[in-house]
Design an enzyme around this catalytic site. Structure first.
Site, PDB file in Angstrom:
ATOM      1  N   LYS A  86      40.137  -5.228  44.817  1.00 54.07           N
ATOM      2  CA  LYS A  86      40.863  -4.443  44.117  1.00 54.07           C
ATOM      3  C   LYS A  86      42.215  -5.363  43.765  1.00 54.07           C
ATOM      4  O   LYS A  86      42.774  -6.324  44.425  1.00 54.07           O
ATOM      5  CB  LYS A  86      41.057  -3.053  44.284  1.00 54.07           C
ATOM      6  CG  LYS A  86      42.067  -2.882  45.710  1.00 54.07           C
ATOM      7  CD  LYS A  86      42.268  -1.456  45.996  1.00 54.07           C
ATOM      8  CE  LYS A  86      43.118  -1.323  47.387  1.00 54.07           C
ATOM      9  NZ  LYS A  86      43.004  -0.030  48.005  1.00 54.07           N
TER      10      LYS A  86
ATOM     11  N   ARG B 284      44.946  12.640  48.715  1.00 53.59           N
ATOM     12  CA  ARG B 284      45.281  11.492  47.455  1.00 53.59           C
ATOM     13  C   ARG B 284      43.747  11.738  46.751  1.00 53.59           C
ATOM     14  O   ARG B 284      44.041  11.925  45.572  1.00 53.59           O
ATOM     15  CB  ARG B 284      45.328  10.110  48.148  1.00 53.59           C
ATOM     16  CG  ARG B 284      45.689   9.167  46.746  1.00 53.59           C
ATOM     17  CD  ARG B 284      45.908   7.836  47.514  1.00 53.59           C
ATOM     18  NE  ARG B 284      44.655   7.031  48.006  1.00 53.59           N
ATOM     19  CZ  ARG B 284      44.795   5.783  48.228  1.00 53.59           C
ATOM     20  NH1 ARG B 284      45.740   5.027  48.280  1.00 53.59           N
ATOM     21  NH2 ARG B 284      43.634   5.484  48.623  1.00 53.59           N
TER      22      ARG B 284
ATOM     23  N   TYR C 139      74.142 -14.911  39.754  1.00 58.96           N
ATOM     24  CA  TYR C 139      74.621 -13.764  39.286  1.00 58.96           C
ATOM     25  C   TYR C 139      75.640 -12.937  39.834  1.00 58.96           C
ATOM     26  O   TYR C 139      75.196 -12.500  41.250  1.00 58.96           O
ATOM     27  CB  TYR C 139      73.397 -12.930  38.547  1.00 58.96           C
ATOM     28  CG  TYR C 139      72.916 -13.370  37.562  1.00 58.96           C
ATOM     29  CD1 TYR C 139      73.323 -13.880  36.263  1.00 58.96           C
ATOM     30  CD2 TYR C 139      71.476 -13.988  37.725  1.00 58.96           C
ATOM     31  CE1 TYR C 139      72.769 -14.189  35.112  1.00 58.96           C
ATOM     32  CE2 TYR C 139      70.820 -14.618  36.292  1.00 58.96           C
ATOM     33  CZ  TYR C 139      71.405 -14.509  35.259  1.00 58.96           C
ATOM     34  OH  TYR C 139      70.914 -15.166  34.123  1.00 58.96           O
TER      35      TYR C 139
ATOM     36  N   MET D 139      65.683 -14.690  37.504  1.00 56.50           N
ATOM     37  CA  MET D 139      64.454 -14.568  36.961  1.00 56.50           C
ATOM     38  C   MET D 139      63.575 -15.946  37.243  1.00 56.50           C
ATOM     39  O   MET D 139      62.367 -15.592  37.672  1.00 56.50           O
ATOM     40  CB  MET D 139      64.215 -14.516  35.468  1.00 56.50           C
ATOM     41  CG  MET D 139      62.759 -14.308  34.835  1.00 56.50           C
ATOM     42  SD  MET D 139      63.041 -13.965  33.034  1.00 56.50           S
ATOM     43  CE  MET D 139      63.926 -12.582  32.806  1.00 56.50           C
TER      44      MET D 139
HETATM   45  C1  LIG Z   1      42.996  -0.416  49.082  1.00 57.10           C
HETATM   46  C2  LIG Z   1      41.862   0.360  50.054  1.00 57.10           C
HETATM   47  C3  LIG Z   1      41.104  -0.122  51.000  1.00 57.10           C
HETATM   48  C4  LIG Z   1      41.651  -1.432  51.583  1.00 57.10           C
HETATM   49  O1  LIG Z   1      42.698  -1.156  52.231  1.00 57.10           O
HETATM   50  P1  LIG Z   1      43.598  -2.140  53.347  1.00 57.10           P
HETATM   51  O2  LIG Z   1      44.625  -1.463  54.217  1.00 57.10           O
HETATM   52  O3  LIG Z   1      44.237  -3.071  52.578  1.00 57.10           O
HETATM   53  O4  LIG Z   1      42.542  -2.660  54.349  1.00 57.10           O
HETATM   54  C5  LIG Z   1      40.200   0.537  51.743  1.00 57.10           C
HETATM   55  N1  LIG Z   1      39.706   1.909  51.289  1.00 57.10           N
HETATM   56  C6  LIG Z   1      40.370   2.581  49.913  1.00 57.10           C
HETATM   57  C7  LIG Z   1      40.047   3.678  49.557  1.00 57.10           C
HETATM   58  C8  LIG Z   1      41.465   1.772  49.607  1.00 57.10           C
HETATM   59  O5  LIG Z   1      42.320   2.452  48.697  1.00 57.10           O
END
Ligand SMILES: *Cc1c(COP(=O)(O)O)cnc(C)c1O
Length: 375
Positions: free
Chosen positions: A40, A144, A265, A313
């Site tokens: 992801k 969640r 800055y 930046m």
């Molecule tokens: C992002 C995610 C993972 C991977 O998590 P890591 O801590 O990067 O290994 C696995 N399962 C779900 C549901 C996630 O959202």
């Protein structure tokens, strides 16, 4: 074509061989479970097509993205090569209303997180006239995503709501997996086992990177992300993973700054001694956190050089008073990530986590991939 590496302000190197080596470390660690690749957010900023192709080549058969749009991009990038032809592509956030037909068409496996998502996917299967694959997420305590226990019960006692759905995986996610001492890990593991038992025979998946290193079994599929990319799976324990990224910036200019004269800055950095200051070609627009103003470091030839003044930046000023002058010239290389400074070190200086350092890495870097060694 112009060699971007020679003109870019900084070079980001991504070692695909190290990612594959980390994949094998996790396979050994979670022996008995299949190891998926979580790609992801563009593989945590490192390039989902490149990473997924390397992992697929190493035998990875399960890939997770967060959004359907990411699945569409990844398929678009890799379909021609056939890299994902034997792989299952899961979408962690499941399906927004109206996205079902696209998901079915491109052949992704949504993670169904609510009864509403279950019903819409079942309806899509009916409309398509064929079974559609899915994972089902249950909430084992993180609050969640996923069906809470009462809805798991509702679904298990009305199995016809899964009509047309080929349930491939039942999964949940740990809230405290990076802390092996957290009581929540045991509580969530037990809650998951109870919830998963309502769907007998369906493969189970609970562990992310941290979970894959907890001293217990790991069910059927583990879902590491950060550990593949070299981040420490367990906070406060030695990191068993190979580093994956190096980031080297160039010096733009070196100057001598008298005692009492401010830098950057807000003139927020003032010293009581004469300093040598180098300006390097990376800034917060490249994802280098502004929180590192006056607190982070970089390395030059192994010598530490603290950040002096605010991160701008497009540039950062560093105090190179203690660095041998022969190493200080326009175009010279400065290590931001590498042998002397890991993503976890930078994250700790910036008050964040390695995940955020990686996913913020900017688009202006010249990106180089070190391929997986043959054989
Ligand atoms: C992002 C995610 C993972 C991977 O998590 P890591 O801590 O990067 O290994 C696995 N399962 C779900 C549901 C996630 O959202």
């Amino acid at each position: 074509m112009i060699g971007l590496v020679h003109i870019a302000g900084a070079v980001l190197r991504i070692d695909l061989g190290a990612i594959v080596a980390n994949y094998h470390i996790i396979r050994k660690q979670a022996a008995g479970a299949e190891v998926a690749g979580v790609v992801k957010a563009n593989a945590y900023g490192l390039g989902a097509p490149e990473v997924a192709a390397a992992l697929a080549q190493a035998g990875c058969r399960h890939f997770f993205v967060a959004q359907l749009s990411e699945a569409v991009s990844l398929r678009h990038a890799l379909d021609a090569s056939g890299a994902l032809s034997n792989a299952t592509l899961y979408v962690l956030n499941g399906l927004q209303p109206g996205a079902e037909s696209v998901a079915a068409e491109i052949g992704v496996t949504p993670v169904l997180n609510s009864l509403d998502q279950v019903d819409r996917w079942s309806a899509e299967a009916a409309a398509c006239g064929r079974a559609l694959p899915a994972a089902l997420q249950v909430d084992s305590g993180m609050s969640r995503l996923g069906l809470p226990p009462a809805e798991v019960e509702t679904l298990a006692s009305a199995p016809e709501r899964l009509n047309g759905i080929d349930l491939r995986v039942i999964m949940s996610h740990l809230a405290c997996a990076d802390d092996a001492t957290a009581k929540a890990n045991k509580a969530q593991t037990e809650a998951f086992e109870v919830l998963a038992s309502r769907f007998p025979g369906v493969p189970r998946s609970l562990d992310n990177s941290g979970g894959s290193f907890l001293p217990r079994g790991h069910f059927n599929i583990v879902r590491p992300g950060i550990a593949l990319y070299g981040g420490a799976p367990q906070a406060g324990s030695p990191n068993p993973m190979h580093p994956v990224v190096t980031l080297e910036a160039r010096i733009v200019q070196v100057r001598d700054v008298p005692a009492g004269v401010g830098v950057g800055y807000g003139l927020s950095s003032v010293a009581g001694y004469a300093r040598r200051i180098a300006t390097i070609a990376v800034g917060y627009a490249d994802g280098w956190p502004r929180h590192l103003s006056n607190c982070g470091s970089v390395f030059i030839g192994g010598h530490r050089a603290p950040i002096a003044g605010r991160v701008s930046m497009d540039s950062i000023t560093i105090d190179v008073t203690e660095v041998p002058p022969a190493l200080l010239y326009p175009g010279a290389s400065v290590e931001l990530l590498g042998p002397h400074q890991t993503i976890d070190d930078v994250a700790s200086d910036a008050g964040t986590i390695s995940y955020e350092i990686l996913t913020q890495l900017g688009q202006r870097y010249a990106r180089e991939y070190i391929p997986v060694a043959e054989g």
